[in-house]
Design a protein around this motif. Structure first.
Motif, PDB file in Angstrom:
ATOM      1  N   VAL A 175       1.273  -1.582   0.213  1.00  0.00           N
ATOM      2  CA  VAL A 175      -0.331  -0.180   0.145  1.00  0.00           C
ATOM      3  C   VAL A 175       1.160   1.014  -0.258  1.00  0.00           C
ATOM      4  N   MET A 176       1.865   1.598   1.057  1.00  0.00           N
ATOM      5  CA  MET A 176       2.993   2.574   1.146  1.00  0.00           C
ATOM      6  C   MET A 176       3.653   3.154  -0.419  1.00  0.00           C
ATOM      7  N   GLU A 177       3.755   1.867  -1.102  1.00  0.00           N
ATOM      8  CA  GLU A 177       4.346   1.494  -2.586  1.00  0.00           C
ATOM      9  C   GLU A 177       3.637   2.156  -3.056  1.00  0.00           C
ATOM     10  N   LEU A 178       2.517   2.206  -3.208  1.00  0.00           N
ATOM     11  CA  LEU A 178       0.910   2.628  -4.135  1.00  0.00           C
ATOM     12  C   LEU A 178       1.388   4.704  -4.069  1.00  0.00           C
ATOM     13  N   VAL A 179       1.530   4.812  -2.582  1.00  0.00           N
ATOM     14  CA  VAL A 179       0.713   5.344  -2.232  1.00  0.00           C
ATOM     15  C   VAL A 179       1.568   6.795  -2.172  1.00  0.00           C
ATOM     16  N   ARG A 180       3.084   6.332  -2.019  1.00  0.00           N
ATOM     17  CA  ARG A 180       4.581   7.437  -2.321  1.00  0.00           C
ATOM     18  C   ARG A 180       5.105   7.302  -4.342  1.00  0.00           C
ATOM     19  N   ALA A 181       3.907   6.126  -4.828  1.00  0.00           N
ATOM     20  CA  ALA A 181       4.682   6.153  -6.288  1.00  0.00           C
ATOM     21  C   ALA A 181       3.847   7.078  -6.900  1.00  0.00           C
ATOM     22  N   GLY A 182       2.394   7.296  -6.138  1.00  0.00           N
ATOM     23  CA  GLY A 182       1.764   8.015  -6.896  1.00  0.00           C
ATOM     24  C   GLY A 182       1.575   9.617  -6.265  1.00  0.00           C
ATOM     25  N   LEU A 183       2.717   9.393  -5.011  1.00  0.00           N
ATOM     26  CA  LEU A 183       2.418  11.014  -4.698  1.00  0.00           C
ATOM     27  C   LEU A 183       3.604  12.285  -5.389  1.00  0.00           C
ATOM     28  N   LEU A 184       4.707  11.050  -5.737  1.00  0.00           N
ATOM     29  CA  LEU A 184       6.632  11.409  -5.973  1.00  0.00           C
ATOM     30  C   LEU A 184       6.810  10.519  -7.364  1.00  0.00           C
ATOM     31  N   GLY A 185       5.504  10.049  -8.191  1.00  0.00           N
ATOM     32  CA  GLY A 185       6.471   9.311  -9.241  1.00  0.00           C
ATOM     33  C   GLY A 185       7.806   8.274  -8.594  1.00  0.00           C
ATOM     34  N   GLY A 186       7.644   7.773 -10.180  1.00  0.00           N
ATOM     35  CA  GLY A 186       9.424   6.816  -9.940  1.00  0.00           C
ATOM     36  C   GLY A 186       8.654   5.857 -10.310  1.00  0.00           C
ATOM     37  N   ALA A 187       7.722   4.718 -10.155  1.00  0.00           N
ATOM     38  CA  ALA A 187       7.800   3.442 -10.552  1.00  0.00           C
ATOM     39  C   ALA A 187       6.995   3.338 -11.629  1.00  0.00           C
ATOM     40  N   ASP A 188       7.244   2.425 -12.027  1.00  0.00           N
ATOM     41  CA  ASP A 188       7.033   1.685 -13.514  1.00  0.00           C
ATOM     42  C   ASP A 188       6.013   0.644 -13.044  1.00  0.00           C
ATOM     43  N   GLY A 189       5.092   0.394 -14.215  1.00  0.00           N
ATOM     44  CA  GLY A 189       3.887   0.057 -14.821  1.00  0.00           C
ATOM     45  C   GLY A 189       4.381  -1.807 -13.537  1.00  0.00           C
ATOM     46  N   ALA A 190       5.197  -2.697 -13.450  1.00  0.00           N
ATOM     47  CA  ALA A 190       5.593  -3.481 -12.394  1.00  0.00           C
ATOM     48  C   ALA A 190       5.990  -3.636 -11.226  1.00  0.00           C
ATOM     49  N   GLU A 191       6.134  -2.397 -11.154  1.00  0.00           N
ATOM     50  CA  GLU A 191       6.801  -2.071  -9.587  1.00  0.00           C
ATOM     51  C   GLU A 191       5.141  -1.261  -8.901  1.00  0.00           C
ATOM     52  N   ALA A 192       4.605  -1.443  -9.848  1.00  0.00           N
ATOM     53  CA  ALA A 192       3.231  -1.114  -8.828  1.00  0.00           C
ATOM     54  C   ALA A 192       2.106  -1.379  -9.008  1.00  0.00           C
ATOM     55  N   ALA A 193       2.169  -2.740  -9.692  1.00  0.00           N
ATOM     56  CA  ALA A 193       1.595  -4.443 -10.264  1.00  0.00           C
ATOM     57  C   ALA A 193       1.595  -5.191  -9.091  1.00  0.00           C
ATOM     58  N   ARG A 194       3.548  -5.123  -8.648  1.00  0.00           N
ATOM     59  CA  ARG A 194       3.724  -6.133  -7.653  1.00  0.00           C
ATOM     60  C   ARG A 194       3.079  -5.984  -6.110  1.00  0.00           C
ATOM     61  N   ALA A 195       3.329  -4.402  -5.805  1.00  0.00           N
ATOM     62  CA  ALA A 195       2.713  -4.261  -4.518  1.00  0.00           C
ATOM     63  C   ALA A 195       0.992  -3.837  -4.684  1.00  0.00           C
ATOM     64  N   ALA A 196       0.649  -3.774  -5.786  1.00  0.00           N
ATOM     65  CA  ALA A 196      -0.291  -3.802  -5.035  1.00  0.00           C
ATOM     66  C   ALA A 196      -0.990  -5.420  -5.302  1.00  0.00           C
ATOM     67  N   LEU A 197      -0.266  -6.333  -5.501  1.00  0.00           N
ATOM     68  CA  LEU A 197      -0.742  -7.809  -5.418  1.00  0.00           C
ATOM     69  C   LEU A 197       0.091  -8.327  -4.107  1.00  0.00           C
ATOM     70  N   ARG A 198       0.822  -7.675  -3.598  1.00  0.00           N
ATOM     71  CA  ARG A 198       0.889  -7.673  -1.733  1.00  0.00           C
ATOM     72  C   ARG A 198      -0.387  -7.848  -1.259  1.00  0.00           C
ATOM     73  N   ALA A 199      -0.466  -6.081  -1.711  1.00  0.00           N
ATOM     74  CA  ALA A 199      -1.631  -5.557  -0.653  1.00  0.00           C
ATOM     75  C   ALA A 199      -2.843  -6.636  -0.727  1.00  0.00           C
ATOM     76  N   LEU A 200      -3.466  -6.976  -2.318  1.00  0.00           N
ATOM     77  CA  LEU A 200      -4.551  -8.304  -2.474  1.00  0.00           C
ATOM     78  C   LEU A 200      -4.534  -9.172  -1.742  1.00  0.00           C
ATOM     79  N   ILE A 201      -2.650 -10.101  -1.850  1.00  0.00           N
ATOM     80  CA  ILE A 201      -2.426 -11.167  -1.117  1.00  0.00           C
ATOM     81  C   ILE A 201      -3.078 -11.036   0.840  1.00  0.00           C
ATOM     82  N   TRP A 202      -2.642 -10.278   1.277  1.00  0.00           N
ATOM     83  CA  TRP A 202      -2.722  -9.659   2.327  1.00  0.00           C
ATOM     84  C   TRP A 202      -4.355  -9.383   2.561  1.00  0.00           C
ATOM     85  N   ILE A 203      -4.733  -8.565   2.205  1.00  0.00           N
ATOM     86  CA  ILE A 203      -6.436  -8.552   1.738  1.00  0.00           C
ATOM     87  C   ILE A 203      -7.601  -9.854   1.390  1.00  0.00           C
TER      88      ILE A 203
END
Length: 254
Positions: free
Chosen positions: A209-237
């Motif tokens: 979640v925090m990786e997505l928030v940080r990438a949303g605020l500051l940029g710097g994440a590519d699509g693959a990194e964002a997808a991995r961050a979202a997947l980790r959050a979804l697994i925990w959910i």
């Protein structure tokens, strides 16, 4: 569909009334995130955030949103779920037409709305007072906040299953709160930690979640990194939902 929406709205209004009457919960929700972020400012000044491509203001903004998710959603909702269970509110609601999912979602609605509003205020305050500018990737920021709200809600319900009284909720929520606050990169990115510690921290509940928030605020994440961050959050959910379905209690322990 319409009947379900009306039931959710009614539950949300009732829960909002209870939240407004609970001064302690309001203080935690409205003032504690600001106080904790302010207390972190001097400590962050000694961290080399530039190595992760961040500024002090950027770290404070992402940390503020993380604190909102933990304090407004997780801590408040754990106490709310336990209180409604001990007062037999959940048991009475289950005797009607309201589904289990609607009961939990309705209870969570005010906290979720408050967390969304505070997150918006954090972003606006950053742009106005800190010269942080607007979010670089708004879609990732929105995804991170929404996933964070859902995750904190189901984790609150799972923690409530282990909590006997509202007073003991202050104890049962502390382990997850401290682990996420210190290890999920709320203020200091996981990338700045030693490799072995970073490996563990990357797998904590709020890290994605925090990786997505940080990438949303500051940029710097590519699509693959964002997808991995979202997947980790979804697994925990998903894991938290399994725990809730198996262990959540709808009436007091006797």
């Amino acid at each position: 569909m319409r009947a379900g929406t009306e039931r959710l709205a009614a539950l949300g209004r009732a829960e909002l009334t209870l939240l407004v009457r609970n001064r302690t919960a309001l203080v935690v929700a409205l003032l504690l995130p600001v106080a904790m972020v302010a207390s972190m400012r001097s400590s962050l000044g000694r961290v080399d955030l530039g190595a992760a491509g961040m500024t002090l203001d950027g770290a404070l903004l992402s940390g503020a949103i993380g604190m909102v998710l933990l304090l407004v959603v997780y801590l408040n909702l754990t106490s709310a779920f336990v209180a409604r269970r001990e007062e037999l509110v959940l048991k009475r609601l289950r005797t009607g037409e309201v589904s289990d999912a609607e009961i939990l979602a309705g209870t969570a609605l005010p906290a979720a709305a408050l967390a969304l509003a505070q997150s918006v205020l954090v972003v606006v305050a950053g742009a106005v007072f800190l010269d942080a500018g607007g979010p670089r990737r708004p879609e990732l920021l929105v995804a991170g906040v929404l996933l964070g709200i859902v995750l904190m809600t189901v984790l609150a319900a799972a923690t409530a299953a282990l909590t006997r009284t509202t007073e003991s909720a202050q104890i049962t929520t502390m382990p997850l709160f401290l682990v996420c606050a210190l290890g999920s990169g709320l203020f200091v990115p996981v990338d700045l930690l030693p490799d072995r510690i970073a490996w563990v921290c990357e797998r904590l509940p709020m890290t994605g979640v925090m990786e997505l928030v940080r990438a949303g605020l500051l940029g710097g994440a590519d699509g693959a990194e964002a997808a991995r961050a979202a997947l980790r959050a979804l697994i925990w959910i998903a894991c938290s939902l399994v725990a809730v379905r198996r262990w959540f209690r709808w009436e007091p322990r006797r």
